[in-house]
Design an enzyme around this catalytic site. Sequence first.
Site, PDB file in Angstrom:
ATOM      1  N   ARG A 140       0.260   8.175  -5.433  1.00 34.77           N
ATOM      2  CA  ARG A 140      -0.231   6.943  -6.059  1.00 34.77           C
ATOM      3  C   ARG A 140      -1.266   7.250  -7.139  1.00 34.77           C
ATOM      4  NH1 ARG A 140      -0.289   2.119  -3.192  1.00 34.77           N
ATOM      5  NH2 ARG A 140      -2.478   1.717  -3.580  1.00 34.77           N
ATOM      6  N   ARG A 150      -4.287  13.629 -14.896  1.00 43.11           N
ATOM      7  CA  ARG A 150      -4.131  13.606 -16.362  1.00 43.11           C
ATOM      8  C   ARG A 150      -4.943  14.707 -17.023  1.00 43.11           C
ATOM      9  NH1 ARG A 150      -6.071   7.937 -15.972  1.00 43.11           N
ATOM     10  NH2 ARG A 150      -4.204   6.708 -15.570  1.00 43.11           N
ATOM     11  N   ARG A 174      -3.586   0.607   9.978  1.00 44.63           N
ATOM     12  CA  ARG A 174      -5.004   0.851   9.812  1.00 44.63           C
ATOM     13  C   ARG A 174      -5.680  -0.485   9.553  1.00 44.63           C
ATOM     14  NH1 ARG A 174      -7.290   4.918  11.836  1.00 44.63           N
ATOM     15  NH2 ARG A 174      -8.887   5.112  10.194  1.00 44.63           N
ATOM     16  N   ARG A 181     -15.772   3.593   1.176  1.00 42.12           N
ATOM     17  CA  ARG A 181     -16.213   3.226  -0.179  1.00 42.12           C
ATOM     18  C   ARG A 181     -17.164   2.041  -0.124  1.00 42.12           C
ATOM     19  NH1 ARG A 181     -10.055   1.769  -2.193  1.00 42.12           N
ATOM     20  NH2 ARG A 181      -9.523   0.628  -0.321  1.00 42.12           N
ATOM     21  N   GLU A 237     -17.066  -0.304   3.286  1.00 44.38           N
ATOM     22  CA  GLU A 237     -15.746  -0.413   3.908  1.00 44.38           C
ATOM     23  C   GLU A 237     -15.565   0.712   4.929  1.00 44.38           C
ATOM     24  OE1 GLU A 237     -12.729  -1.022   0.932  1.00 44.38           O
ATOM     25  OE2 GLU A 237     -11.216  -0.063   2.186  1.00 44.38           O
ATOM     26  N   TYR A 242       3.563  -0.228   2.369  1.00 47.45           N
ATOM     27  CA  TYR A 242       2.309  -0.121   1.628  1.00 47.45           C
ATOM     28  C   TYR A 242       2.545  -0.658   0.212  1.00 47.45           C
ATOM     29  CZ  TYR A 242      -1.989   2.417   0.107  1.00 47.45           C
ATOM     30  OH  TYR A 242      -3.220   2.784  -0.374  1.00 47.45           O
ATOM     31  N   ASP A 277       1.722  -2.708  -3.228  1.00 50.24           N
ATOM     32  CA  ASP A 277       0.672  -3.245  -4.095  1.00 50.24           C
ATOM     33  C   ASP A 277       1.005  -4.706  -4.389  1.00 50.24           C
ATOM     34  OD1 ASP A 277      -0.898  -0.985  -4.335  1.00 50.24           O
ATOM     35  OD2 ASP A 277       0.257  -0.191  -6.010  1.00 50.24           O
TER      36      ASP A 277
END
Length: 372
Positions: free
Chosen positions: A171, A175, A248, A279, A305, A353, A355
């Site tokens: 995911r 770069r 989860r 996070r 979190e 999962y 998006d």
Amino acid sequence: MIPYDYLIVGAGLYGAVFAHEARKAGKAVLVIDKRSNIAGNVYTQEIEGIHVHQYGAHIFHTNNKDVWDYITQFAEFNRFTNSPIANYKGELYSLPFNMYTFNQMWGVVTPEEAAAKIEEQRREITGEPKNLEEQAISLVGRDIYEKLIKGYTEKQWGRDCKELPSFIIKRLPVRLTFDNNYFNALYQGIPVGGYTQMVANMLNGIEVRLNTDYLEHKAELDALAEKVIYTGAIDTYFDFKLGALEYRSVRFETELLDKPNFQGNAAVNYTDHETPWTRIIEHKWFEFGKDKNGNDLPKTVISREYSSEWKLGDEPYYPVNDEKNSVLYAEYKKLAEAEKHIIFGGRLGEYKYYDMDAVIASALDMSRKELV
Ligand code: UDP
């Protein structure tokens, strides 16, 4: 006479897209949700002028123009670009993995130097990567794996990186350019006015009953409609008769702070093992720290979190798409397909999962097939 064509269980994105499309096609629809609010996990609540993402950060991004054209009917989107920061024991790194990260990690300056460093480190993996750890090292090398991936991933999933499927790490872009945009997406942003308002616009004119638990009142609710669109957890629907799928869950500790700036960014990931949270989200930065009139907000809201294994009574967030659970889901899917008057959809209904854009695409696709 049966009053509704469709009973839609769950007022999240999947349910809202289907409800909107069904109504547009002239169908009679009823949406129910066991929560006291619409919008599922994209629900945002306003605190001190800040749209707080109650069920975790949701940054809309897509490469699918149809989906973008569709969703922008219901909200205007701002120009927010996700650029999380990784905090590893007080060292800060840019995400996703790009020239800024490689410079911070190794002091390399040119793309050639970065590529050479990665190449040298990825050599320890020979052959096709078999799990997330091998996949990660073969993408970015061991140093980045150890500091920016291992701790975060193991906290998020509660599993060793060797036990996790490699697709999860794919995911994230890698770069050799100076580009901190987390997503490779043509379109990205946050709906102005919040996700709750956006979903309310999708459900405009549609009857919604909140605080209504489908499985508790199944017989009487089923009697109200010709067909059911179910977006809850598939194993719960079947009363766990083949065993429980693993999920989860996430717990948020949200605080209102009497200061204008806590961390200077919407998302900071804590990528070491020791910090108990994965996070911290500082919600105001999704909207550049401004209220709806463009004024600077004097306070801030942050959410720490914490990731945990799902148990009965918790909110399921992420399906654990490992081998064992995928096999069990395939068995549930067979049961689901045998039920003629119900369609299972969304992250929980399809144990996937997804998006947000993929959920919308999937709901649109299903609507087109169903509403002929
Ligand atoms: N990830 C990581 N380090 C990070 C952020 C992400 O290793 O700092 C990996 C990790 O394996 C995680 C996956 O990327 O499970 C997806 O993370 P992301 O935070 O994008 O997932 P979300 O919770 O936003 O869906």
